[in-house]
Write a protein that holds these residues in place. Structure first.
Motif, short mmCIF file in Angstrom:
data_model
loop_
_atom_site.label_atom_id
_atom_site.label_comp_id
_atom_site.label_asym_id
_atom_site.label_seq_id
_atom_site.Cartn_x
_atom_site.Cartn_y
_atom_site.Cartn_z
N LEU A 13 -4.43 49.53 -43.00
CA LEU A 13 -6.15 48.72 -42.75
C LEU A 13 -6.68 48.78 -43.73
N SER A 14 -7.08 47.53 -43.75
CA SER A 14 -7.95 47.05 -45.42
C SER A 14 -8.93 45.92 -44.75
N PRO A 15 -10.02 46.68 -45.85
CA PRO A 15 -11.21 46.19 -45.09
C PRO A 15 -11.90 45.48 -46.33
N ALA A 16 -12.52 44.66 -46.73
CA ALA A 16 -13.05 43.74 -47.96
C ALA A 16 -14.36 43.49 -47.42
N VAL A 17 -14.93 43.34 -48.77
CA VAL A 17 -16.40 42.36 -48.88
C VAL A 17 -16.25 41.08 -49.77
N GLU A 18 -17.92 40.62 -49.36
CA GLU A 18 -17.45 39.70 -50.62
C GLU A 18 -18.85 38.89 -50.54
N VAL A 19 -19.64 38.13 -51.34
CA VAL A 19 -20.75 37.36 -51.40
C VAL A 19 -19.95 36.76 -52.76
N ARG A 20 -21.22 35.63 -52.10
CA ARG A 20 -20.95 34.04 -52.33
C ARG A 20 -22.02 33.23 -53.38
N LYS A 50 -15.46 39.85 -54.97
CA LYS A 50 -14.83 40.20 -53.65
C LYS A 50 -14.26 41.45 -54.10
N LEU A 51 -14.77 43.01 -53.01
CA LEU A 51 -13.97 43.75 -53.49
C LEU A 51 -13.43 44.20 -52.04
N PHE A 52 -11.88 44.54 -52.33
CA PHE A 52 -10.22 44.52 -51.40
C PHE A 52 -10.06 46.19 -51.68
N VAL A 53 -9.68 46.72 -50.50
CA VAL A 53 -8.82 48.23 -50.38
C VAL A 53 -7.85 47.40 -49.62
N PHE A 54 -6.96 47.51 -50.56
CA PHE A 54 -5.17 47.46 -49.35
C PHE A 54 -4.54 48.89 -48.85
N ASP A 55 -4.64 48.97 -47.49
CA ASP A 55 -3.85 50.02 -46.78
C ASP A 55 -4.41 51.46 -47.31
N SER A 66 -12.44 40.98 -57.47
CA SER A 66 -11.65 39.97 -57.66
C SER A 66 -13.40 39.00 -58.23
N PHE A 67 -12.94 37.95 -59.29
CA PHE A 67 -13.74 37.23 -59.17
C PHE A 67 -13.31 35.77 -59.10
N SER A 68 -14.19 35.11 -58.29
CA SER A 68 -13.30 33.62 -58.54
C SER A 68 -14.87 32.50 -58.32
N TYR A 69 -14.13 31.46 -58.44
CA TYR A 69 -15.20 30.11 -59.50
C TYR A 69 -14.89 28.84 -59.16
N ASP A 70 -15.31 28.35 -57.88
CA ASP A 70 -15.53 26.99 -57.75
C ASP A 70 -15.82 25.68 -58.47
#
Length: 221
Positions: A154-161, A171-176, A208-212
């Protein structure tokens, strides 16, 4: 396959096994796959049902005797894709199959087994925010007694633009989340039945942080 490369195995008295590549006849494989997709307009969904039947035969040479192993697999899968008012996406896939393995030199130890996998991902869009949950369940009846045959990841995630044109993404991501990931597997090949355990990454979190970067040339007159 004509003159396929197979194993010639010689079992010595002191427990040593010697393997050499040889050319043997009798290797073949065949598979039949069928898939049907059906749109469900009222739910804005697409449902796809698939089935697969596969058979393979592999020749082997053990202590000078030629024998072939046969592997038959039948499986069914069902997948759906749903979009609800541009606010909620839901995708699911379920697959179940039964594997039958036959090898003449393994009388009474035929490793037939049932396996199943189910995956699903749900995304909820709230303006610049996106909340998602990815779930994956796997059952492997091929494992020996004492090993956990079913695992749920179960892997939840929250992200904001952020920024202009929503070019930035945090993005905040939790694996397993339940920490159930394992690396236990069982392999059957010829007269070899091998169980292995590999170290795998368990539960972890990541930010993580990304920029387009978008830049387009001006239209020519």
């Amino acid at each position: 396959t004509l003159h396929t490369i197979a194993n010639s195995l010689t079992q010595l008295g002191n427990g040593v096994q010697v393997a050499m590549p040889v050319n043997l006849g009798g290797a073949c494989s065949a598979a039949l796959h069928s898939s049907y997709g059906l749109p469900v307009k009222n739910l804005l969904s697409v449902v796809t049902l698939s089935g697969r039947l596969a058979y393979s035969q592999t020749p082997n040479l053990l202590n000078g005797l030629v024998a072939s192993s046969q592997n038959t697999n039948v499986s069914l899968s069902l997948s759906t894709s749903t979009a609800i008012a541009d606010k909620l996406d839901l995708m699911t896939n379920a697959n179940a199959g039964y594997n039958v393995y036959r090898y003449p030199f393994q009388a009474g130890q035929q490793p037939d087994f049932f396996s199943a996998q189910a995956t699903g991902i749900i995304r909820w869009y709230l303006g610049c925010w996106t909340i998602s949950v990815n779930a994956a369940y796997q059952y492997n009846g091929n494992l020996s007694p004492g090993f956990k045959k079913g695992t749920l990841l179960l892997s939840p995630a929250v992200e904001v633009r952020l920024f202009k044109h929503k070019a930035g993404n945090i993005k905040l991501f939790v694996f397993d989340l339940l920490n159930q990931n394992s690396g236990i597997s069982r392999t059957v090949d010829g007269n070899l039945l091998q169980e292995s355990s590999a170290e795998v990454r368990g539960r972890f979190g990541m930010v993580s942080f990304s920029y387009d970067i978008r830049r387009f040339g001006k239209k020519k007159p």
